[in-house]
Design an enzyme around this catalytic site. Structure first.
Site, mmCIF file in Angstrom:
data_model
loop_
_atom_site.group_PDB
_atom_site.id
_atom_site.type_symbol
_atom_site.label_atom_id
_atom_site.label_comp_id
_atom_site.label_asym_id
_atom_site.label_seq_id
_atom_site.Cartn_x
_atom_site.Cartn_y
_atom_site.Cartn_z
ATOM 1 N N CYS A 357 0.825 -1.301 -0.051
ATOM 2 C CA CYS A 357 0.004 -0.035 -0.097
ATOM 3 C C CYS A 357 0.832 1.328 -0.118
ATOM 4 O O CYS A 357 1.457 1.564 -0.813
ATOM 5 C CB CYS A 357 -0.929 0.039 1.365
ATOM 6 N N HIS A 458 -3.735 -5.452 0.807
ATOM 7 C CA HIS A 458 -3.521 -5.905 2.056
ATOM 8 C C HIS A 458 -4.028 -7.194 2.510
ATOM 9 O O HIS A 458 -4.601 -7.614 1.861
ATOM 10 C CB HIS A 458 -4.053 -4.825 3.347
#
Length: 513
Positions: A357, A458
């Protein structure tokens, strides 16, 4: 910044009656173990056949999870990771109503406010205190919605429930308990000492009506012979009138469950003695660091959290750049700590780097934030390890994934949670390729030599097959770890722990209907 966020919630008063009993756990301080006890009670009562739902009006954490619902049809939202774990303990899907107000710190003095899963705006600490009372209608509406579908609501307070200077703005402790007519149990932490002072001090600070709402107290994280505590319990009850509802011993398996927030990273953590060493810089605004939990659980992997003031170890095989709530601010921290030099030297010497991310964004050439969404407007040079550029802005992307990763052939679960768009030639070499209804969908980027990789996803290392595939690629020994089973086992052990220490029948009777 929204002028009056209550306007959108005036019509949302739930017409369905509250059918659930409500039990609220408040603490004498932060980090006394409320979140873990709520999870344990949720699983224990769920195993008894009850429909149980967790609730925390306001949570402050950069660890979040994607929900299946949102404020509007078709939307997804986000809630704190602790409430996601509690929902799992209830065997229920995550809902924005379990944590209607989520605060995500972006600096020491301001945070992003997420209301019922959607970003409301960025607020300073003082401005948020003025905003809080306006959020109570949404909080109560969410509580009522959950209560209409459950037999029992297990409600978690925030911090200490007796901070009088915050009472006028309270939406998550005694003000909520009185507004929703909840029974309150006070949690004290024996491991930090001063249990008598904490409980009796809290009793002295509460108003008479608040004291009467308290059904008793639980002493958590207790070590030693319970009989030694008997005189203290007698005096606490004599002075307060509160019943001693039990001593809950130290729960050794707590480390097998996702941590609520980055405070957990400041505690001593065993790095293990695995054959593969992963180094993770502890960024100032680190987010969703539970991405690393499955790797830390591997017996063949040693995860080292690198604290500020320490260099990244030279013997690291892989450096992982985790998520962050403030990408440019944490890029500046990397450089201030000299970690950028360590990372570039690591790559020159043949090491591997993974960015997740915001960590993926940091690996590129530049990160721009023209609107000042995560801090002051501007741009920052990235580490230059991937030929990509990122612009922070637009709608937050919230996506729950359950896909097949084509290259590994492995089922993969995870989620995206980010603001920003990444472009550049580096995307032509994706790290991951998802099977999207038979068509390939690339995700992330990978360097030409395959040693630097990153993506927005994630949670991918929780998938046992994919994790094993990736570990094989980077030289770790094979493993038979079943990570999700490990979490389920820890939740069941936590429920057993609560059943042994507490009279759950009595707590059920004391909970208000």
């Amino acid at each position: 910044m929204t002028d009056d966020p209550t306007i959108a919630f005036q019509r949302l008063k739930n017409p369905h009656p509250l059918r659930a009993r409500g039990l609220m756990l408040q603490g004498t301080a932060s980090d006394v173990g409320k979140s873990l006890l709520v999870a344990g009670l949720c699983r224990a009562y769920t195993r008894r056949g009850l429909v149980v739902r967790p609730f925390k009006a306001q949570n402050m954490s950069n660890n979040a999870a994607v929900t299946l619902d949102g404020e509007h049809p078709g939307q997804r939202g986000e809630i704190g990771r602790a409430q996601a774990l509690q929902a799992r303990a209830c065997k229920a899907p995550c809902s924005v109503h379990m944590n209607p107000v989520l605060l995500k710190p972006e600096s020491d003095i301001d945070c992003q406010v997420v209301l019922r899963g959607q970003v409301l705006g960025r607020w300073s600490a003082s401005a948020y205190q003025r905003l809080k009372p306006k959020l109570m209608p949404a909080v109560l509406d969410s509580l009522e919605r959950l209560g209409a579908e459950a037999d029992l609501l297990v409600v978690e307070g925030a911090g200490c429930g007796a901070e009088r200077y915050l009472r006028a703005q309270d939406i998550t402790n005694m003000a909520l308990a009185e507004a929703a007519d909840l029974a309150v149990c006070i949690i004290a932490d024996e491991s930090r000492g001063g249990v008598m002072a904490a409980l009796l001090g809290m009793h002295g600070l509460l108003d008479p009506s608040e004291r009467q709402r308290v059904i008793g107290y639980i002493v958590n994280k207790f070590r030693g012979d319970p009989r030694v505590f008997d005189p203290a319990a007698e005096e606490i009850t004599a002075r307060s009138g509160w019943a001693n509802l039990g001593l809950v011993g130290w729960f050794d398996a707590a480390g097998r469950l996702p941590a609520e927030d980055s405070l957990a990273l400041a505690r001593p953590r065993a790095a293990g003695a695995g054959a593969l060493t992963l180094a993770v810089p502890r960024l100032s605004r680190i987010a969703n660091f539970d991405d690393l939990d499955p790797l830390a659980a591997e017996p063949g992997v040693r995860v080292i959290w690198v604290a500020p003031g320490q260099p990244i170890p030279r013997d690291a095989d892989v450096i992982v750049l985790p998520g962050s709530k403030a990408t440019r601010a944490d890029l500046a921290m990397l450089r201030a700590e000299g970690w950028d030099i360590d990372i570039l030297a690591h790559v020159r010497q043949g090491g591997r780097v993974v960015g997740l991310c915001a960590g993926f964004q940091m690996l590129g050439q530049v990160v721009r934030d023209p609107q000042g969404i995560e801090g002051p407007a501007g741009e920052s040079a990235g580490l230059g390890l991937l030929d990509i550029e990122t612009v922070i802005g637009g709608e937050k992307r919230l996506v729950d994934l359950a896909v097949t990763e084509r290259r590994s052939g492995c089922a993969l679960t995870g989620y995206e949670m980010h603001m920003g768009t990444t472009r550049g030639p580096g995307l032509a070499r994706p790290w991951l390729v998802f099977d999207d209804h038979g068509a390939p969908r690339p995700q992330g980027a990978c360097s030409a030599d395959g040693r630097v990789m990153g993506a927005y996803v994630h949670g991918i290392f929780a998938a046992d097959g994919f994790r094993a595939h990736w570990l094989g690629q980077v030289g770790a020994p094979p493993s038979s770890l079943l990570f999700e089973d490990r979490i389920e086992g820890a939740l069941d052990a936590l429920a057993d722990h609560c059943e042994a220490a507490l009279d759950l029948d009595r707590l059920w009777e004391l909970a208000r209907r």
